[in-house]
Design an enzyme around this catalytic site. Structure first.
Site, PDB file in Angstrom:
ATOM      1  CB  SER A 108      -0.873   0.003   1.258  1.00 42.54           C
ATOM      2  OG  SER A 108      -1.476   1.263   1.428  1.00 42.54           O
ATOM      3  CB  SER A 109       0.281   4.652  -1.312  1.00 42.59           C
ATOM      4  OG  SER A 109      -0.971   4.867  -0.666  1.00 42.59           O
ATOM      5  CB  CYS A 110       0.007   3.706   4.200  1.00 39.10           C
ATOM      6  SG  CYS A 110       0.090   1.964   4.590  1.00 39.10           S
ATOM      7  CE1 TYR A 137      -2.223  -0.641   4.800  1.00 41.38           C
ATOM      8  CE2 TYR A 137      -3.181  -2.701   5.585  1.00 41.38           C
ATOM      9  CZ  TYR A 137      -2.944  -1.792   4.570  1.00 41.38           C
ATOM     10  OH  TYR A 137      -3.429  -2.045   3.304  1.00 41.38           O
ATOM     11  CE  LYS A 141      -0.875  -4.650   3.256  1.00 33.54           C
ATOM     12  NZ  LYS A 141      -1.307  -5.817   2.476  1.00 33.54           N
ATOM     13  N   PRO A 164      -0.244  -0.405  -4.441  1.00 31.72           N
ATOM     14  CG  PRO A 164      -2.037  -1.885  -4.486  1.00 31.72           C
ATOM     15  CD  PRO A 164      -0.722  -1.642  -3.812  1.00 31.72           C
ATOM     16  CG  HIS A 180      -9.886   2.899   2.500  1.00 33.29           C
ATOM     17  ND1 HIS A 180     -10.077   1.538   2.358  1.00 33.29           N
ATOM     18  CD2 HIS A 180      -8.626   3.046   2.989  1.00 33.29           C
ATOM     19  CE1 HIS A 180      -8.971   0.904   2.711  1.00 33.29           C
ATOM     20  NE2 HIS A 180      -8.081   1.789   3.095  1.00 33.29           N
ATOM     21  CG  ASP A 270      -6.280  16.651   8.234  1.00 30.46           C
ATOM     22  OD1 ASP A 270      -5.836  17.807   8.362  1.00 30.46           O
ATOM     23  OD2 ASP A 270      -7.489  16.406   8.008  1.00 30.46           O
TER      24      ASP A 270
HETATM   25  N1  LIG Z   1      -8.647  -0.802  -0.399  1.00 29.41           N
HETATM   26  C1  LIG Z   1      -7.625   0.003  -0.615  1.00 29.41           C
HETATM   27  O1  LIG Z   1      -7.760   1.246  -0.734  1.00 29.41           O
HETATM   28  C2  LIG Z   1      -6.239  -0.567  -0.749  1.00 29.41           C
HETATM   29  C3  LIG Z   1      -5.212   0.301  -1.091  1.00 29.41           C
HETATM   30  C4  LIG Z   1      -3.918  -0.203  -1.236  1.00 29.41           C
HETATM   31  C5  LIG Z   1      -3.667  -1.544  -1.024  1.00 29.41           C
HETATM   32  N2  LIG Z   1      -4.685  -2.364  -0.689  1.00 29.41           N
HETATM   33  C6  LIG Z   1      -4.349  -3.787  -0.441  1.00 29.41           C
HETATM   34  O2  LIG Z   1      -5.111  -4.658  -1.274  1.00 29.41           O
HETATM   35  C7  LIG Z   1      -5.348  -5.887  -0.596  1.00 29.41           C
HETATM   36  C8  LIG Z   1      -6.834  -6.178  -0.552  1.00 29.41           C
HETATM   37  O3  LIG Z   1      -7.499  -5.060  -0.039  1.00 29.41           O
HETATM   38  P1  LIG Z   1      -9.094  -4.940  -0.220  1.00 29.41           P
HETATM   39  O4  LIG Z   1      -9.404  -3.496  -0.298  1.00 29.41           O
HETATM   40  O5  LIG Z   1      -9.539  -5.864  -1.293  1.00 29.41           O
HETATM   41  O6  LIG Z   1      -9.601  -5.492   1.186  1.00 29.41           O
HETATM   42  P2  LIG Z   1     -10.982  -6.227   1.532  1.00 29.41           P
HETATM   43  O7  LIG Z   1     -12.032  -5.880   0.540  1.00 29.41           O
HETATM   44  O8  LIG Z   1     -11.200  -5.961   2.978  1.00 29.41           O
HETATM   45  O9  LIG Z   1     -10.623  -7.785   1.336  1.00 29.41           O
HETATM   46  C9  LIG Z   1      -9.692  -8.371   2.199  1.00 29.41           C
HETATM   47  C10 LIG Z   1      -9.808  -9.864   2.047  1.00 29.41           C
HETATM   48  O10 LIG Z   1      -8.875 -10.460   2.945  1.00 29.41           O
HETATM   49  C11 LIG Z   1      -9.481 -11.603   3.473  1.00 29.41           C
HETATM   50  N3  LIG Z   1      -8.994 -11.827   4.844  1.00 29.41           N
HETATM   51  C12 LIG Z   1      -8.857 -10.920   5.828  1.00 29.41           C
HETATM   52  N4  LIG Z   1      -8.407 -11.537   6.943  1.00 29.41           N
HETATM   53  C13 LIG Z   1      -8.271 -12.856   6.635  1.00 29.41           C
HETATM   54  C14 LIG Z   1      -7.869 -14.001   7.360  1.00 29.41           C
HETATM   55  N5  LIG Z   1      -7.500 -13.927   8.638  1.00 29.41           N
HETATM   56  N6  LIG Z   1      -7.848 -15.185   6.721  1.00 29.41           N
HETATM   57  C15 LIG Z   1      -8.224 -15.286   5.424  1.00 29.41           C
HETATM   58  N7  LIG Z   1      -8.613 -14.241   4.667  1.00 29.41           N
HETATM   59  C16 LIG Z   1      -8.644 -13.041   5.297  1.00 29.41           C
HETATM   60  C17 LIG Z   1     -10.987 -11.384   3.492  1.00 29.41           C
HETATM   61  O11 LIG Z   1     -11.588 -12.647   3.252  1.00 29.41           O
HETATM   62  P3  LIG Z   1     -13.153 -12.997   3.499  1.00 29.41           P
HETATM   63  O12 LIG Z   1     -13.919 -12.081   2.601  1.00 29.41           O
HETATM   64  O13 LIG Z   1     -13.234 -14.439   3.110  1.00 29.41           O
HETATM   65  O14 LIG Z   1     -13.401 -12.759   4.971  1.00 29.41           O
HETATM   66  C18 LIG Z   1     -11.205 -10.396   2.357  1.00 29.41           C
HETATM   67  O15 LIG Z   1     -11.704 -11.030   1.217  1.00 29.41           O
HETATM   68  C19 LIG Z   1      -4.731  -5.740   0.785  1.00 29.41           C
HETATM   69  O16 LIG Z   1      -3.444  -6.314   0.789  1.00 29.41           O
HETATM   70  C20 LIG Z   1      -4.637  -4.233   0.967  1.00 29.41           C
HETATM   71  O17 LIG Z   1      -3.572  -3.894   1.822  1.00 29.41           O
HETATM   72  C21 LIG Z   1      -5.963  -1.924  -0.538  1.00 29.41           C
HETATM   73  C1  LIG Z   2      -4.780   3.073   1.259  1.00 31.01           C
HETATM   74  C2  LIG Z   2      -5.133   3.226   2.718  1.00 31.01           C
HETATM   75  O1  LIG Z   2      -4.881   4.567   3.116  1.00 31.01           O
HETATM   76  C3  LIG Z   2      -5.241   4.777   4.472  1.00 31.01           C
HETATM   77  O2  LIG Z   2      -4.875   6.096   4.804  1.00 31.01           O
HETATM   78  P1  LIG Z   2      -5.798   7.299   4.360  1.00 31.01           P
HETATM   79  O3  LIG Z   2      -5.723   7.459   2.908  1.00 31.01           O
HETATM   80  O4  LIG Z   2      -5.454   8.458   5.212  1.00 31.01           O
HETATM   81  O5  LIG Z   2      -7.217   6.711   4.801  1.00 31.01           O
HETATM   82  P2  LIG Z   2      -8.705   7.200   4.566  1.00 31.01           P
HETATM   83  O6  LIG Z   2      -9.501   6.581   5.668  1.00 31.01           O
HETATM   84  O7  LIG Z   2      -9.114   6.900   3.183  1.00 31.01           O
HETATM   85  O8  LIG Z   2      -8.681   8.796   4.837  1.00 31.01           O
HETATM   86  C4  LIG Z   2      -8.195   9.661   3.873  1.00 31.01           C
HETATM   87  C5  LIG Z   2      -8.486  11.088   4.322  1.00 31.01           C
HETATM   88  O9  LIG Z   2      -9.916  11.306   4.215  1.00 31.01           O
HETATM   89  C6  LIG Z   2     -10.397  11.907   5.388  1.00 31.01           C
HETATM   90  N1  LIG Z   2     -11.813  11.606   5.546  1.00 31.01           N
HETATM   91  C7  LIG Z   2     -12.795  12.534   5.474  1.00 31.01           C
HETATM   92  N2  LIG Z   2     -13.996  11.967   5.721  1.00 31.01           N
HETATM   93  C8  LIG Z   2     -13.754  10.632   5.920  1.00 31.01           C
HETATM   94  C9  LIG Z   2     -14.615   9.542   6.223  1.00 31.01           C
HETATM   95  O10 LIG Z   2     -15.840   9.665   6.355  1.00 31.01           O
HETATM   96  N3  LIG Z   2     -14.030   8.313   6.333  1.00 31.01           N
HETATM   97  C10 LIG Z   2     -12.683   8.145   6.183  1.00 31.01           C
HETATM   98  N4  LIG Z   2     -12.180   6.908   6.287  1.00 31.01           N
HETATM   99  N5  LIG Z   2     -11.819   9.187   5.933  1.00 31.01           N
HETATM  100  C11 LIG Z   2     -12.371  10.413   5.800  1.00 31.01           C
HETATM  101  C12 LIG Z   2      -9.503  11.325   6.467  1.00 31.01           C
HETATM  102  O11 LIG Z   2      -9.568  12.140   7.638  1.00 31.01           O
HETATM  103  C13 LIG Z   2      -8.146  11.382   5.788  1.00 31.01           C
HETATM  104  O12 LIG Z   2      -7.600  12.680   5.865  1.00 31.01           O
HETATM  105  C14 LIG Z   2      -4.502   3.907   5.428  1.00 31.01           C
HETATM  106  O13 LIG Z   2      -5.015   4.111   6.736  1.00 31.01           O
HETATM  107  C15 LIG Z   2      -4.601   2.473   5.036  1.00 31.01           C
HETATM  108  O14 LIG Z   2      -3.649   1.831   5.781  1.00 31.01           O
HETATM  109  C16 LIG Z   2      -4.360   2.265   3.559  1.00 31.01           C
HETATM  110  O15 LIG Z   2      -3.013   2.433   3.292  1.00 31.01           O
END
Ligand SMILES: NC(=O)c1ccc[n+]([C@@H]2O[C@H](COP(=O)([O-])OP(=O)(O)OC[C@H]3O[C@@H](n4cnc5c(N)ncnc54)[C@H](OP(=O)(O)O)[C@@H]3O)[C@@H](O)[C@H]2O)c1
Ligand SMILES: C[C@@H]1O[C@H](OP(=O)(O)OP(=O)(O)OC[C@H]2O[C@@H](n3cnc4c(=O)[nH]c(N)nc43)[C@H](O)[C@@H]2O)[C@@H](O)[C@H](O)[C@@H]1O
Length: 311
Positions: A108-110, A137, A141, A164, A180, A270
């Site tokens: 992840s970009s974090c 987290y 990663k 990503p 998010h 933030d």
């Molecule tokens: N979402 C974002 O903005 C974002 C950004 C950057 C990177 N990523 C990365 O992309 C990947 C997937 O993210 P996502 O957004 O698709 O998340 P998600 O929708 O929450 O899906 C996560 C998946 O992980 C599985 N999982 C979680 N804990 C588990 C465990 N203990 N055993 C087996 N399976 C488990 C869940 O399975 P079940 O459904 O079967 O419970 C779920 O399908 C992650 O590595 C995340 O760090 C996400």
């Molecule tokens: C890709 C993900 O980025 C994540 O950082 P990050 O973008 O700040 O995570 P987000 O939760 O997407 O928040 C992004 C920005 O949106 C603001 N924000 C405003 N309103 C909302 C709201 O209703 N919900 C949420 N969630 N945010 C909100 C939040 O304060 C923060 O400045 C990491 O925590 C994860 O680990 C992961 O890496």
């Protein structure tokens, strides 16, 4: 990858895993192995060892993780560290023990330092302090990236790591506490419109900037990486453009057609001021994102996003 290769998509039910599965199926792959977490808890070392010994996949996409937004990361710090370390260690190590030909790890970009020069280049990793709200987290990663590289160095494993940016799309998480920002705002504006609420609360100051990539674009990049990329280190996957949270909220407000006001609640953090990724490494190899944010958000909203997942 050979068309009849056995491909294990860990996290196939999640937003990223399901998008990658869709993309591979579209390409004609049809020999998949999947497990939901209630069948196979990837934190369970013995269960994962038995699974890999029985299934012996040829390729692994590691899209299973404990995932959430800024609030979830900041509250469940131990779970974000423990779960992700256990999942990664078990899947990567058992891939090695069972001769998996290639593994794609999703970071992840974090992972980049909070104040690293923008846009973030892959070589910025470990050059400064991390953002505190998601440090557990990010540490997990980073460990995953380093583990893939260590297994390449010592055992010759072809395990690659993609980073990503913030993602959105089908099967996103809409839980208002743990999701998010983009899915949270889509739901907030949608419900405010239905209920005739006078205002929508947005967390923080609205000044941080974020980059958003549609998950189908990410899946396309992951397919390209699985087919063509065999290098150590990490590769950023993003759009190369960002906007402020205020601009994002106004974009979602327009898309939903909500006419009330926006109120910023600075009781919420933030987080990182900005995390725009340098996407030139992948661009030089021929991949670029194609789905624009306005178009992508409209498509997600028109898809009458799924019911809120259980917390
Ligand atoms: N979402 C974002 O903005 C974002 C950004 C950057 C990177 N990523 C990365 O992309 C990947 C997937 O993210 P996502 O957004 O698709 O998340 P998600 O929708 O929450 O899906 C996560 C998946 O992980 C599985 N999982 C979680 N804990 C588990 C465990 N203990 N055993 C087996 N399976 C488990 C869940 O399975 P079940 O459904 O079967 O419970 C779920 O399908 C992650 O590595 C995340 O760090 C996400
Ligand atoms: C890709 C993900 O980025 C994540 O950082 P990050 O973008 O700040 O995570 P987000 O939760 O997407 O928040 C992004 C920005 O949106 C603001 N924000 C405003 N309103 C909302 C709201 O209703 N919900 C949420 N969630 N945010 C909100 C939040 O304060 C923060 O400045 C990491 O925590 C994860 O680990 C992961 O890496």
């Amino acid at each position: 990858m050979e068309k009849n290769a056995k491909i294990y998509v860990a996290g196939h039910r999640g937003m990223v895993g399901s998008a990658i599965l869709r993309r591979l199926e579209k390409e004609g792959y049809n020999n998949f192995v999947t497990r939901v977490s209630s069948e196979l808890d990837l934190r369970n070392q013995a269960a994962v060892a038995d699974f890999f010994a029985a299934e012996k996949p040829d390729y692994v996409v590691l899209a299973a993780a404990k995932v959430g937004g800024i609030n979830a990361n900041n509250i469940y710090r131990a779970e974000f560290l423990y779960d992700n370390l256990m999942i990664q260690n078990n899947v990567i190590h058992n891939s090695y023990l069972n001769g998996v030909k290639k593994l794609l790890f999703l970071g992840s970009s974090c992972i980049y330092p909070k104040m690293a020069p923008q846009p973030l280049q892959e070589n910025a990793l470990l050059t400064g302090e991390l953002e505190s709200t998601n440090e557990p987290y990010a540490i997990a990663k980073i460990a995953g990236i380093k583990m893939c590289d260590a297994y390449r160095s010592q055992y010759g494993c072809n395990y690659i790591s993609a980073m990503p940016t913030n993602l959105y799309g089908p099967h996103d998480n809409y839980d208002l506490k743990n999701s998010h920002v983009l899915p949270a705002l889509i739901r907030k504006f949608h419900e405010a419109k239905l209920q005739g609420a006078p205002e929508v609360e947005v967390w923080g100051t609205g000044t941080p900037r974020r980059e958003f990539l549609h998950v189908d674009d990410l899946a396309e990049a992951c397919y390209w990486l699985l087919e063509n990329y065999n290098e150590p280190g990490l590769v950023n996957v993003g759009t190369g453009t960002d906007l402020s949270i205020r601009e994002l909220a106004e974009l979602v407000q327009r898309t939903v057609g909500y006419e009330g006001t926006i109120r910023f609640n600075t009781d919420y953090p933030d987080g990182t001021p900005r995390k725009l990724m340098d996407v030139s490494k992948l661009a030089e190899k021929g991949w670029k994102a194609t789905i624009g944010l306005e178009e992508g958000v409209a498509a997600v909203y028109a898809g009458a996003f799924e019911a809120v997942r259980p917390a």
